[in-house]
Scaffold this active site. Structure first.
Site, PDB file in Angstrom:
ATOM      1  N   ARG A  87      44.975  33.624  30.933  1.00  0.00           N
ATOM      2  CA  ARG A  87      43.619  33.707  30.490  1.00  0.00           C
ATOM      3  C   ARG A  87      43.827  35.023  29.201  1.00  0.00           C
ATOM      4  NH1 ARG A  87      40.877  35.974  35.704  1.00  0.00           N
ATOM      5  NH2 ARG A  87      42.710  36.985  35.501  1.00  0.00           N
ATOM      6  N   VAL A 124      43.209  42.981  40.678  1.00  0.00           N
ATOM      7  CA  VAL A 124      43.062  44.382  41.195  1.00  0.00           C
ATOM      8  C   VAL A 124      42.700  44.607  42.465  1.00  0.00           C
ATOM      9  CG1 VAL A 124      41.147  46.078  40.674  1.00  0.00           C
ATOM     10  CG2 VAL A 124      42.217  45.332  38.643  1.00  0.00           C
ATOM     11  N   THR A 163      35.119  41.797  34.162  1.00  0.00           N
ATOM     12  CA  THR A 163      34.029  42.450  33.159  1.00  0.00           C
ATOM     13  C   THR A 163      34.648  42.079  31.766  1.00  0.00           C
ATOM     14  OG1 THR A 163      35.285  44.644  33.093  1.00  0.00           O
ATOM     15  CG2 THR A 163      33.190  44.391  33.974  1.00  0.00           C
ATOM     16  N   ASP A 189      35.569  37.267  48.464  1.00  0.00           N
ATOM     17  CA  ASP A 189      35.436  36.568  47.216  1.00  0.00           C
ATOM     18  C   ASP A 189      34.577  35.591  47.376  1.00  0.00           C
ATOM     19  OD1 ASP A 189      37.617  37.041  44.617  1.00  0.00           O
ATOM     20  OD2 ASP A 189      36.603  35.264  44.606  1.00  0.00           O
ATOM     21  N   CYS A 195      41.945  43.375  29.550  1.00  0.00           N
ATOM     22  CA  CYS A 195      41.661  44.653  29.461  1.00  0.00           C
ATOM     23  C   CYS A 195      41.861  45.431  27.948  1.00  0.00           C
ATOM     24  CB  CYS A 195      42.870  45.572  30.441  1.00  0.00           C
ATOM     25  SG  CYS A 195      42.587  45.144  31.728  1.00  0.00           S
ATOM     26  N   THR A 205      36.016  47.626  34.814  1.00  0.00           N
ATOM     27  CA  THR A 205      36.035  48.579  33.638  1.00  0.00           C
ATOM     28  C   THR A 205      34.830  48.337  33.108  1.00  0.00           C
ATOM     29  OG1 THR A 205      38.448  48.329  33.545  1.00  0.00           O
ATOM     30  CG2 THR A 205      37.286  49.201  31.579  1.00  0.00           C
TER      31      THR A 205
HETATM   32  N1  LIG Z   1      43.968  43.102  35.811  1.00  0.00           N
HETATM   33  C1  LIG Z   1      44.368  44.202  35.278  1.00  0.00           C
HETATM   34  O1  LIG Z   1      45.412  44.546  35.135  1.00  0.00           O
HETATM   35  C2  LIG Z   1      43.249  45.324  35.315  1.00  0.00           C
HETATM   36  C3  LIG Z   1      43.605  46.732  35.253  1.00  0.00           C
HETATM   37  C4  LIG Z   1      42.803  47.643  35.466  1.00  0.00           C
HETATM   38  C5  LIG Z   1      41.358  47.067  35.617  1.00  0.00           C
HETATM   39  N2  LIG Z   1      40.982  46.059  35.648  1.00  0.00           N
HETATM   40  C6  LIG Z   1      39.669  45.732  35.554  1.00  0.00           C
HETATM   41  O2  LIG Z   1      39.230  45.278  36.907  1.00  0.00           O
HETATM   42  C7  LIG Z   1      38.079  44.488  37.039  1.00  0.00           C
HETATM   43  C8  LIG Z   1      38.815  43.231  37.756  1.00  0.00           C
HETATM   44  O3  LIG Z   1      39.860  42.499  36.991  1.00  0.00           O
HETATM   45  P1  LIG Z   1      41.014  41.556  38.015  1.00  0.00           P
HETATM   46  O4  LIG Z   1      41.845  41.403  36.763  1.00  0.00           O
HETATM   47  O5  LIG Z   1      41.043  41.865  39.023  1.00  0.00           O
HETATM   48  O6  LIG Z   1      39.892  40.074  37.860  1.00  0.00           O
HETATM   49  P2  LIG Z   1      40.417  38.777  38.399  1.00  0.00           P
HETATM   50  O7  LIG Z   1      39.413  37.657  37.561  1.00  0.00           O
HETATM   51  O8  LIG Z   1      41.626  38.808  38.672  1.00  0.00           O
HETATM   52  O9  LIG Z   1      39.617  38.833  39.879  1.00  0.00           O
HETATM   53  C9  LIG Z   1      38.124  38.886  39.992  1.00  0.00           C
HETATM   54  C10 LIG Z   1      37.884  38.533  41.379  1.00  0.00           C
HETATM   55  O10 LIG Z   1      36.549  38.590  41.509  1.00  0.00           O
HETATM   56  C11 LIG Z   1      35.956  37.476  42.071  1.00  0.00           C
HETATM   57  N3  LIG Z   1      34.384  37.588  41.729  1.00  0.00           N
HETATM   58  C12 LIG Z   1      33.805  37.255  40.488  1.00  0.00           C
HETATM   59  N4  LIG Z   1      32.460  37.632  40.931  1.00  0.00           N
HETATM   60  C13 LIG Z   1      32.253  37.815  41.990  1.00  0.00           C
HETATM   61  C14 LIG Z   1      31.102  38.046  42.833  1.00  0.00           C
HETATM   62  N5  LIG Z   1      29.847  37.961  42.331  1.00  0.00           N
HETATM   63  N6  LIG Z   1      31.221  38.319  44.062  1.00  0.00           N
HETATM   64  C15 LIG Z   1      32.425  38.329  44.842  1.00  0.00           C
HETATM   65  N7  LIG Z   1      33.666  38.059  43.926  1.00  0.00           N
HETATM   66  C16 LIG Z   1      33.659  37.915  42.829  1.00  0.00           C
HETATM   67  C17 LIG Z   1      36.513  36.165  41.274  1.00  0.00           C
HETATM   68  O11 LIG Z   1      36.518  35.096  41.979  1.00  0.00           O
HETATM   69  C18 LIG Z   1      38.188  36.777  41.350  1.00  0.00           C
HETATM   70  O12 LIG Z   1      38.669  36.673  42.430  1.00  0.00           O
HETATM   71  C19 LIG Z   1      37.746  44.074  35.596  1.00  0.00           C
HETATM   72  O13 LIG Z   1      36.822  44.702  35.144  1.00  0.00           O
HETATM   73  C20 LIG Z   1      38.851  44.665  34.918  1.00  0.00           C
HETATM   74  O14 LIG Z   1      38.712  45.031  33.453  1.00  0.00           O
HETATM   75  C21 LIG Z   1      41.819  44.996  35.570  1.00  0.00           C
END
Ligand SMILES: NC(=O)c1ccc[n+]([C@@H]2O[C@H](COP(=O)([O-])OP(=O)(O)OC[C@H]3O[C@@H](n4cnc5c(N)ncnc54)[C@H](O)[C@@H]3O)[C@@H](O)[C@H]2O)c1
Length: 438
Positions: free
Chosen positions: A336, A22, A90, A40, A265, A125
């Site tokens: 994952r 995201v 999340t 990050d 999700c 989310t």
């Molecule tokens: N992947 C999707 O398709 C999608 C779509 C809509 C919403 N979301 C929501 O968006 C959010 C993020 O999802 P994602 O898929 O990008 O996750 P992801 O795991 O791909 O990326 C999250 C990033 O956050 C970093 N991170 C973790 N803790 C941290 C911290 N304390 N400080 C800084 N960086 C930190 C991780 O190293 C990772 O690179 C989630 O809540 C997810 O539910 C995801």
């Protein structure tokens, strides 16, 4: 001058906290227009980005190489920005309760580096209330600043769909919200810089949080209904996809299909909602029963394959089975929370160790998370059964001749589980195939 105007003029910067599936596309989109710091926690990931490598495949290496995002794992650089977007994971714990530790951790990091006049927008989310009741107290405690006076907050859920090159950040209407009218305006204007489809101004932060969590819950429930139909129709000897094709000719029949529900999700977000509902004394009926059905589908697929082996007089224990496709969704490297692992593990209960092939998947992640070493298509020989588990484009194009070559030529029957129904079924019926799909 508003914060938005200062960002546009280059006087202030935007910071992304969390650069995954995201956060990275958001950072890259904003960096085309304004100054962006991409932070990050994972310094290894930052190193890859600095080397021009996109492990998520969401924007691609070329874009990463050319982006102006200032990548860093040094949290103190967050002090250089006034508009912060948090996009950290999340997940849920093993008991399906929300694991808010990444959101809390990000709030602590941001809080330590928050300056007066900032706006913090959460994108992760969550259930309604997390932004205001969980994140704000942490931001205040760590920064010593007062929310509403020294800094403001907002929430804007992300709706991107990994692997989907049509529905992208720029083309999906973005829900935005803010703690007051002024913040809402700022947040809306900032996102309008990159979201061509425009924004929807939600009435409140909780409304925006709720909207996101129900979008995915609705999808989960609808897929659960399809999965239940698939189990029922299988017992009746009726092909579910043919039923759906016929029913779909009605104008208001909803277009869903049965399948495995994995990922971070759809299979996770409903638990955020039911957890909060439970805390308020309401035990979810529909959402949780949908979750139960979807969570059991991997086991159901494995059992169905075992039954087919038995019906073909093939020994179950030690049967040669190939699983083609391992990721949680098509054309995406992410393994994952894949539900294909449930098929793999359940077959293991019957003494079957399947070989797994997935050229799209992140092989090192699969090895690290599941201990599975992928094979190549050249290794898929002399099989008793083949399970097409993911609708990757390269698997959709698999020819009948290629399929034929994967099986043990001495077997009288070839068992083919085409979970997503990606093959042309008519090519496999009236042959020595035992073709099955959800
Ligand atoms: N992947 C999707 O398709 C999608 C779509 C809509 C919403 N979301 C929501 O968006 C959010 C993020 O999802 P994602 O898929 O990008 O996750 P992801 O795991 O791909 O990326 C999250 C990033 O956050 C970093 N991170 C973790 N803790 C941290 C911290 N304390 N400080 C800084 N960086 C930190 C991780 O190293 C990772 O690179 C989630 O809540 C997810 O539910 C995801």
């Amino acid at each position: 001058m508003s914060l938005y105007e200062k960002i546009v003029s280059g006087e202030e910067k935007i910071a992304l906290v969390g650069l995954g599936y995201v956060g990275m596309p958001i950072a890259v989109a904003f960096a085309k227009k304004v100054k962006v710091i991409g932070y990050d926690l994972n310094s290894e990931k930052i190193r890859l980005y600095k080397d021009g490598i996109d492990p998520t495949n969401e924007v691609g290496n070329e874009v990463i190489k050319n982006t102006k995002v200032e990548f860093t794992s040094d949290e103190s650089r967050l002090r250089e920005a006034k508009f912060h977007i948090v996009a950290v994971p999340t997940p849920v714990n093993s008991d399906h309760t929300p694991d808010l530790s990444p959101v809390e951790g990000a709030s602590r990091i941001l809080g330590r580096n928050l300056t007066k006049g900032s706006i913090v927008v959460f994108e992760s989310t969550v259930y309604p209330g997390v932004t205001e009741d969980v994140c704000v107290p942490i931001l205040e405690a760590e920064s010593g600043l007062k929310c509403g006076v020294d800094f403001k907050i907002g929430y804007s859920p992300e709706r991107i769909n990994p692997g989907d090159k049509v529905h992208r950040l720029e083309t999906i209407t973005k829900i935005v919200s803010g703690m007051d009218a002024e913040t809402l305006d700022e947040v809306a204007h900032v996102y309008e810089l990159v979201v061509e489809a425009g924004v929807h101004r939600a009435e409140s932060i909780k409304v925006a949080e709720a909207a996101k969590v129900i979008e995915n819950s609705q999808r989960d429930i609808n897929i659960a209904f399809m999965n239940e139909l698939s189990i029922i129709f299988d017992k009746m000897g009726i092909d579910t996809l043919e039923v759906l094709k016929a029913a779909g000719t009605k104008w208001n029949f909803l277009n869903f299909r049965p399948g495995l529900v994995g990922g971070h999700c759809i299979g996770v977000d409903p638990y955020y909602l039911t957890y909060k509902a439970e805390q308020l004394g309401y035990h979810s009926q529909i959402i949780l029963s949908g979750r139960r059905i979807n969570d059991d589908m991997g086991k159901y697929v494995a059992e169905s394959v075992v039954k087919k082996l038995i019906s073909a007089d093939l020994p179950v224990k030690g049967a040669k089975v190939a699983i083609l496709g391992f990721t949680f969704k098509e054309n995406c490297p992410d393994t994952r929370n894949t539900k294909v692992i449930d098929i793999y593990n359940e077959l293991g209960e019957y003494g079957i160790v399947p070989i797994v092939v997935d050229d799209t998947a992140d092989a090192s992640e699969a090895k690290r998370l599941y201990g599975i070493e992928f094979k190549t298509m050249a290794d898929v020989k002399d099989m008793d059964a083949v399970i097409l588990a993911v609708a990757h484009d390269n698997l959709k194009g698999i020819s009948k001749d290629t399929m034929d070559s994967l099986y043990n030529p001495n077997n009288k029957s070839r068992i083919l589980a085409d979970i997503k129904g990606i093959l042309n079924k008519s090519e496999y019926t009236d042959t020595d195939y035992i073709y099955w799909r959800l």
